[in-house]
Design an enzyme around this catalytic site. Structure first.
Site, short mmCIF file in Angstrom:
data_model
loop_
_atom_site.label_atom_id
_atom_site.label_comp_id
_atom_site.label_asym_id
_atom_site.label_seq_id
_atom_site.Cartn_x
_atom_site.Cartn_y
_atom_site.Cartn_z
N GLU A 91 -26.94 -7.67 20.20
CA GLU A 91 -26.32 -7.13 19.05
C GLU A 91 -26.93 -7.89 17.64
O GLU A 91 -26.95 -9.19 17.76
CB GLU A 91 -24.78 -7.46 19.06
N CYS A 104 -26.96 -12.07 10.90
CA CYS A 104 -26.65 -13.06 12.36
C CYS A 104 -27.72 -12.36 13.34
O CYS A 104 -27.26 -11.35 13.70
CB CYS A 104 -25.20 -12.93 12.61
N CYS A 111 -26.84 -14.92 27.50
CA CYS A 111 -27.06 -16.44 27.35
C CYS A 111 -27.02 -17.24 28.59
O CYS A 111 -26.17 -16.78 29.50
CB CYS A 111 -26.01 -17.16 26.10
N CYS A 115 -20.68 -21.54 27.60
CA CYS A 115 -19.71 -22.18 26.93
C CYS A 115 -18.18 -21.47 26.97
O CYS A 115 -18.25 -20.30 27.10
CB CYS A 115 -19.86 -22.25 25.41
N CYS A 118 -16.97 -18.63 24.49
CA CYS A 118 -17.88 -17.81 24.05
C CYS A 118 -17.81 -16.68 24.89
O CYS A 118 -18.15 -16.69 26.27
CB CYS A 118 -19.07 -18.59 23.98
N GLY A 166 -26.99 -15.78 22.48
CA GLY A 166 -28.18 -16.47 23.03
C GLY A 166 -28.52 -17.89 22.27
O GLY A 166 -27.80 -18.19 21.31
N GLU A 167 -29.17 -18.77 23.12
CA GLU A 167 -29.26 -20.00 22.73
C GLU A 167 -30.92 -19.99 21.98
O GLU A 167 -31.83 -20.07 22.99
CB GLU A 167 -29.25 -21.15 23.75
N LEU A 221 -20.90 -28.32 17.75
CA LEU A 221 -20.28 -29.81 18.17
C LEU A 221 -18.69 -29.61 19.09
O LEU A 221 -18.90 -29.94 20.40
CB LEU A 221 -20.11 -30.89 17.26
N ASN A 297 -12.03 -17.06 17.78
CA ASN A 297 -11.99 -15.70 17.84
C ASN A 297 -11.88 -15.14 19.23
O ASN A 297 -12.51 -15.48 20.29
CB ASN A 297 -13.43 -14.93 17.41
N CYS A 340 -18.03 -14.70 15.33
CA CYS A 340 -18.55 -15.66 16.19
C CYS A 340 -17.93 -15.72 17.44
O CYS A 340 -16.96 -15.57 17.88
CB CYS A 340 -18.36 -16.84 15.59
N1 SAH Z 1 -26.03 -20.39 21.09
C1 SAH Z 1 -26.06 -20.86 19.77
C2 SAH Z 1 -25.79 -19.82 18.58
C3 SAH Z 1 -25.02 -18.92 18.70
S1 SAH Z 1 -23.21 -18.99 18.73
C4 SAH Z 1 -25.15 -22.01 19.69
O1 SAH Z 1 -24.20 -21.86 20.53
O2 SAH Z 1 -24.90 -22.69 18.61
C5 SAH Z 1 -22.73 -19.42 17.02
C6 SAH Z 1 -21.52 -20.14 16.93
O3 SAH Z 1 -20.17 -19.48 17.23
C7 SAH Z 1 -21.39 -21.27 17.76
O4 SAH Z 1 -21.02 -22.60 17.10
C8 SAH Z 1 -20.56 -21.09 18.86
O5 SAH Z 1 -20.10 -22.26 19.30
C9 SAH Z 1 -19.33 -20.34 18.06
N2 SAH Z 1 -18.55 -19.89 18.91
C10 SAH Z 1 -18.75 -19.07 20.32
N3 SAH Z 1 -17.84 -18.46 20.70
C11 SAH Z 1 -16.79 -18.33 19.93
C12 SAH Z 1 -15.42 -17.94 19.49
N4 SAH Z 1 -14.89 -17.09 20.68
N5 SAH Z 1 -14.93 -18.06 18.35
C13 SAH Z 1 -15.34 -18.81 17.49
N6 SAH Z 1 -16.78 -19.40 17.40
C14 SAH Z 1 -17.27 -19.08 18.51
FE1 SF4 Z 2 -22.55 -21.26 24.09
FE2 SF4 Z 2 -23.96 -20.43 22.02
FE3 SF4 Z 2 -24.64 -19.45 24.38
FE4 SF4 Z 2 -22.26 -18.75 23.43
S1 SF4 Z 2 -24.27 -18.29 22.73
S2 SF4 Z 2 -22.61 -19.57 25.48
S3 SF4 Z 2 -21.80 -20.69 22.26
S4 SF4 Z 2 -24.86 -21.68 23.73
#
Ligand code: SAH
Ligand code: SF4
Length: 372
Positions: A91, A104, A111, A115, A118, A166-167, A221, A297, A340
C-alpha cells in the site's frame, strides 16, 4: 519479455541502452522523459527518432505497478493498493495538506518485525520491494494527480516519508537506489530535506543513511525503558535504547535545522504517563530532536487502546516545557485504514485462500499445521 526501465539508476540505464547500441547521451534524454516529463509510453518521446522509439518499445517498458484498488478518506487522504508483476501487493498513502502533501511509501511487502501495536507486523514478510517498485509508488501517485512535468516550484507531492509497510533499513540497497532516482535534479528532484526515513532502530545501518543519502531520520522510539521497548518494538532486544541513541548522536548531518524525529505512539496506560514524558525528555537530552506523538490507530484485534486526549495533551505539554517541539498528530485516513500502522496488504489473505485450495486438494501445507 520486455524489461522495465523504471528503477534503474543512471549508470544502469546507460548500460542497458549501450547493449542495444545507443550512445551514452541517450540515457540522459530518456531519463528526462521518464522522470521529468513522466512519460508512460516510448511513443511520446518525440525528441527520439521514430525508429528508436519502436526499438525501445520492443525491448523495454515503463510500466507502473498496477492499481488493485484505491480508497479516499473523508479528509482527502488517498490509499492505493498496488499489485506488482508477481502478484504481491503493498500500500501507498498520499496525505494532502493545504499547499503540499506527503507520500507515504512502503519498502517491503509486510514486515519481518512484529511491533505489538502495528498491523503490518501481523503480516508475514513476503519480500523486499525492488527499487523500481519503490519509485513506481511515487509515479503512480504523480500520475493520479497529473503532476507532470515535475514542477520546479510548489508541488502537491512535495514530500516523501518512508513510513509505509516494512522496515526500510532491511531493504537498504533498493531504498537507496530508489531515493537517488527520486532526488536526481534532472528528474523528479525531491530534495533530501523533504524526505524522511523512519526506522524501528536497525542501528548498524543508521550512519549510512546520513552519510550516503542525507535524508532526514525518524526513529520509532515508543518507550523509555528497554524493558517496555523489548515488548513493543522487539528489535530492541538486538539493538537496545542506548545503542540506538548513540547512533542518533552521531547521525551525520543532524543539527538544529535538521532534527531527528522521535516517533512515539500513545498507548493508554502503557507508555503515556507524565513520568514517561519526563524520562523521555531526559533520555533525548543533547540530541537535536523533535517529537512526533502519534495517537494509536486501532486495527481489528489490536492489543492496545489509544491514550485519552487528556493524557496526550499532558504528555505533549511536558515535552514542550522541556524545550521540544512535540505536535500531537491528528490521525489521517483512519476511515480507510490508511493511518500509521494500519497498513496491511491482502497478500496474506491470498496466501490463505491458496492454502485452503491446497488443503481441499489434499496437499499438506508445511507452514500452517491447522487452519480453522
Ligand atoms: N517500519 C518503520 C516505518 C513504518 S511505520 C518503523 O517502524 O519506523 C511508521 C510509524 O507508525 C512508526 O513509528 C510506527 O511505529 C508507527 N505505528 C505502527 N503502528 C501504529 C499504530 N497502530 N498506531 C500509530 N502508529 C503506529
Ligand atoms: Fe514495526 Fe515498522 Fe515493521 Fe510495523 S512496519 S512491524 S512498526 S518495524
Amino acid at each position: 519479455m520486455p524489461s522495465t526501465l523504471i528503477g534503474l539508476e543512471r549508470a544502469e540505464l546507460a548500460q542497458r541502452l549501450a547493449a542495444i547500441g545507443e550512445p551514452a547521451f541517450r540515457a540522459r534524454q530518456i531519463w528526462h522523459w521518464i522522470y521529468y516529463r513522466g512519460a508512460r509510453d516510448f511513443a511520446t518521446m518525440t525528441s527520439l527518432s521514430k525508429e528508436l522509439r519502436q526499438r525501445l518499445d520492443a525491448e523495454f517498458t515503463l510500466e507502473r505497478p498496477a492499481i488493485g484498488s484505491e480508497q479516499r478518506s473523508a479528509d482527502g487522504t488517498r490509499k492505493w493498493l498496488l499489485r506488482f508483476t508477481d502478484g504481491n501487493q503493498a500500500e501507498t498513502v498520499f496525505i494532502p495538506e493545504e499547499d503540499r502533501g506527503a507520500l507515504c511509501v512502503s519498502s517491503q511487502v509486510g514486515c519481518t518485525l512484529t511491533c505489538r501495536f502495528c498491523h503490518t507486523g501481523t503480516q508475514r514478510l513476503v519480500r523486499n520491494l525492488s527499487a523500481g517498485e519503490i519509485v513506481g509508488q511515487f509515479l503512480v501517485a504523480r500520475d493520479a494527480y497529473g503532476e507532470w512535468p515535475s514542477p520546479r516550484g510548489e508541488r502537491l507531492l512535495s514530500n516523501i516519508v518512508l513510513m509505509g509497510m516494512g522496515e526500510p533499513l532491511f531493504n537498504y540497497d533498493n531504498i537507496a537506489a530508489a531515493l537517488r532516482i527520486i532526488m536526481d535534479p534532472e528528474g523528479i528532484a525531491i530534495s533530501r530535506r523533504r524526505i524522511t526515513l523512519s526506522t524501528s532502530g536497525v542501528v548498524p545501518m543508521i550512519g549510512r543513511v546520513g552519510a550516503e543519502l542525507g535524508v532526514k531520520l525518524a526513529i520509532s522510539l515508543h518507550a523509555v525503558t528497554d524493558e517496555l521497548r523489548d515488548v513493543l518494538v522487539p528489535i530492541n532486544r538486538k539493538y537496545p535504547i542506548d545503542e540506538l541513541l548513540q547512533a542518533c548522536r552521531t547521525y551525520p548531518g543532524a543539527d538544529n535545522a535538521r532534527r531527528i524525529t522521535f516517533e512515539y505512539v500513545m498507548l493508554k496506560g502503557i507508555n503515556d504517563s507524565p513520568a514517561d514524558a519526563r524520562a523521555l525528555a531526559r533520555l533525548i537530552a543533547g540530541i537535536p530532536a523533535k517529537f512526533n506523538l502519534i495517537p494509536f490507530n486501532p486495527w481489528p484485534g489490536a492489543p492496545y487502546e489509544c491514550s485519552t486526549d487528556e493524557a496526550m495533551r499532558r504528555f505533549a505539554e511536558i515535552l514542550n516545557a522541556a524545550g521540544y517541539t512535540a505536535p500531537l498528530r491528528t490521525p489521517r485516513g483512519r476511515d480507510i485504514m490508511a493511518a500509521c500502522g494500519q497498513l496491511r496488504s491482502a497478500s496474506e489473505r491470498l496466501r490463505l485462500s491458496r492454502m485452503r485450495a491446497r488443503l481441499a486438494a489434499g496437499i499438506p501445507d508445511d507452514h500452517h499445521p491447522a487452519v480453522s
